[in-house]
Design an enzyme around this catalytic site. Structure first.
Site, short mmCIF file in Angstrom:
data_model
loop_
_atom_site.label_atom_id
_atom_site.label_comp_id
_atom_site.label_asym_id
_atom_site.label_seq_id
_atom_site.Cartn_x
_atom_site.Cartn_y
_atom_site.Cartn_z
N PHE A 18 0.85 -1.20 0.00
CA PHE A 18 0.00 0.00 0.00
C PHE A 18 0.89 1.26 0.00
CE2 PHE A 18 -2.94 3.04 2.05
CZ PHE A 18 -4.04 2.84 1.24
N ASP B 267 1.59 -5.53 8.18
CA ASP B 267 0.41 -4.68 8.06
C ASP B 267 -0.81 -5.59 7.91
OD1 ASP B 267 -1.73 -3.12 7.03
OD2 ASP B 267 -0.30 -1.53 6.57
N TYR C 253 -11.18 0.46 10.55
CA TYR C 253 -12.39 0.96 9.87
C TYR C 253 -12.75 0.13 8.65
CZ TYR C 253 -8.69 3.34 7.19
OH TYR C 253 -7.57 3.63 6.47
N LYS C 254 -11.95 -0.92 8.35
CA LYS C 254 -12.26 -1.78 7.22
C LYS C 254 -13.18 -2.90 7.69
CE LYS C 254 -8.25 -0.15 4.72
NZ LYS C 254 -6.83 -0.27 4.44
N ARG D 154 -12.29 -3.80 -7.33
CA ARG D 154 -12.20 -4.68 -6.18
C ARG D 154 -13.59 -4.97 -5.66
NH1 ARG D 154 -8.16 -2.45 -1.62
NH2 ARG D 154 -10.01 -1.17 -1.40
C1 LIG Z 1 -6.04 0.93 4.27
C2 LIG Z 1 -4.58 0.73 4.43
C3 LIG Z 1 -3.80 1.70 5.09
C4 LIG Z 1 -4.44 2.99 5.51
O1 LIG Z 1 -3.70 3.73 6.42
P1 LIG Z 1 -4.37 5.00 7.10
O2 LIG Z 1 -3.31 5.58 7.94
O3 LIG Z 1 -5.56 4.52 7.87
O4 LIG Z 1 -4.82 5.94 6.03
C5 LIG Z 1 -2.46 1.42 5.29
N1 LIG Z 1 -1.91 0.26 4.86
C6 LIG Z 1 -2.64 -0.68 4.20
C7 LIG Z 1 -2.00 -1.96 3.76
C8 LIG Z 1 -3.99 -0.46 3.96
O5 LIG Z 1 -4.72 -1.36 3.30
#
Ligand SMILES: *Cc1c(COP(=O)(O)O)cnc(C)c1O
Length: 431
Positions: free
Chosen positions: A136, A213, A238-239, A387
């Site tokens: 990401f 992560d 939040y996911k 997705r």
């Molecule tokens: C959604 C996601 C993030 C999001 O990070 P935020 O700090 O909440 O914006 C980070 N890493 C991965 C792998 C994600 O899927």
């Protein structure tokens, strides 16, 4: 579903009738009018019905009722307490190893630096961080920032697009120069589910630490951080956990590292005896050393609700339903979408597939906008991926069938003209 024909809507109804988690659908706020299906729960989970109540109760009874006294009546300990609740429900982690704080981005920065500091304290020659190009953006950028400031060398893996990083790929580049290996447990684009236990073991054999992560796996897939001997982990709430937009993230540090947690954001609430307001920073004991500033209490109550519903349903049952839903999407995609020019870019092997399915077609961006207009909220990922997120507790097989039928019809109509005037953020979403 033994025949090669696409599953019928009756098949979907039958699957729902046999689904042990079907009762959880009604625990969520209903879908808004005009929405056929929500296929974006891997980006922003739907709210449980109890969350608006919890927030209103908190504002009235706790905030208005207790005012500043609330901080010494339990709010201040909430990050560690809810961390324990989430650790038990979804992380396979012992009490005292997890805190709810900040964003995944900030926690990743803190965890990665803490991990590098531990590795370098053992051997200053370890100056490499292994990561992958498909990770990401936030993870890539944070690593680049650390590399610039601390003279680290980034070692980039280039996994197969339709899959992800393998143990052998990690082994090939991890050695006595490696400080940290950092990867996503489930790849945000393809949904590839990495073998976190084996990759962690491979990194450890080379004397390196790992930072995982968990954004797309927490609340969707079994995680055993302690048993896998993971060093650090971060992840979104939040996911799949549905704690609400921008809810604070989780941060796990293996108990073995407590006492050496050297994170960079020396805030007052990560200090020992914070309220003594002393000169000079001394880290707090245990996981609290990873805290920095004032915690967002209402948002942490959202995390508590998400952790509780996962505990109630059981992460094993949730994973089983994720497998069922992704398999169902694959069988519909093969019959309906592949003949229309789509390519399935998620792993075919169930054990290596997370909670979403990605399909590619050149006009994905325009198509995704048409789908939203038709009531199917799916997710566009640049350059050409749609997705299909399948949050197990809030998604039924029938909704998926209906949504894929809409997708088939929209995509099967005349090729969608490129929408040159579509702004880049028209389909913005997190994660
Ligand atoms: C959604 C996601 C993030 C999001 O990070 P935020 O700090 O909440 O914006 C980070 N890493 C991965 C792998 C994600 O899927």
């Amino acid at each position: 579903m033994t025949s090669m024909a696409a599953p019928t809507r009756q098949d979907a109804l039958d699957l729902d009738a046999r689904d042990p988690l079907a009762g959880f659908h009604d625990r969520f706020e209903p879908l808004p009018d005009g929405v056929v299906a929500y296929l974006d729960g891997n980006s922003l989970g739907r709210p449980l019905r109890e969350i608006p109540t919890a927030w209103a109760d908190f504002a009235r009874d706790q905030w208005a009722g207790r005012l500043i006294r609330g901080w010494s009546e339990g709010w201040m300990e909430l990050p560690e307490q809810v961390g324990d609740e989430l650790a038990a429900a979804a992380l396979g982690a012992a009490p005292g190893t997890t805190v709810i704080a900040d964003s995944t981005t900030v926690n990743f920065y803190k965890a990665l630096r803490a991990a590098v500091n531990i590795a370098r304290a053992a051997d200053p020659a370890r100056n490499r961080v292994v990561l992958d190009r498909d990770n990401f953006p936030t993870n890539r950028y944070i690593a680049e920032s650390l590399a610039r400031d601390f003279d680290l060398e980034l070692v980039w893996l280039h996994p197969e697009p339709a899959s992800g990083v393998t143990v052998a790929e990690v082994e090939a580049v991890t050695d006595e120069r490696t400080a940290v290996v950092t990867l996503s447990h489930i790849a945000y684009q393809s949904g590839y589910l990495a073998d976190a236990a084996a990759i962690t073991a491979a990194a450890h054999r080379a004397g390196a630490l790992v930072v995982w992560d968990l954004c797309h796996s927490v609340g969707s897939t079994e995680i055993e951080l302690d048993a896998w001997d993971v060093d650090f982990a971060v992840g979104c709430t939040y996911k799949f956990l549905g704690a609400g937009p921008g809810a604070p993230a989780l941060l796990y540090a293996n108990a073995r590292h407590h006492g050496h947690l050297d994170q960079p954001i020396w805030g007052w609430l990560g200090r020992r005896d914070a309220f003594e307001m002393e000169q000079g920073y001394v880290p707090a004991q245990g996981i609290s050393a990873m805290r920095s500033g004032t915690p967002p209490i209402p948002a942490i109550l959202g995390v508590r609700a998400g952790a509780a519903v996962v505990a109630e349903a059981g992460i094993g049952a949730i994973r089983a339903k994720a497998e069922g839903l992704t398999e169902f999407v694959l069988s519909l995609a093969d019959e309906w979408l592949v003949p229309l020019g789509f390519t399935v870019t998620s792993p075919r092997e169930t054990a290596r597939r997370g909670g979403h399915v990605s399909v590619d077609r050149d006009d994905a961006r325009e198509l995704c906008l048409r789908l939203v207009e038709a009531g199917v909220l799916a997710d566009f990922r640049t350059p050409n991926t749609i997705r299909i997120g399948l949050s197990p507790l809030s998604t039924s097989f029938t909704q998926v069938w209906d949504a894929l039928a809409v997708m088939r019809d929209v995509a099967g109509a005349a090729p969608v003209a490129p929408a040159a005037d579509v702004p880049a953020d028209a389909l913005a979403s997190t994660g």
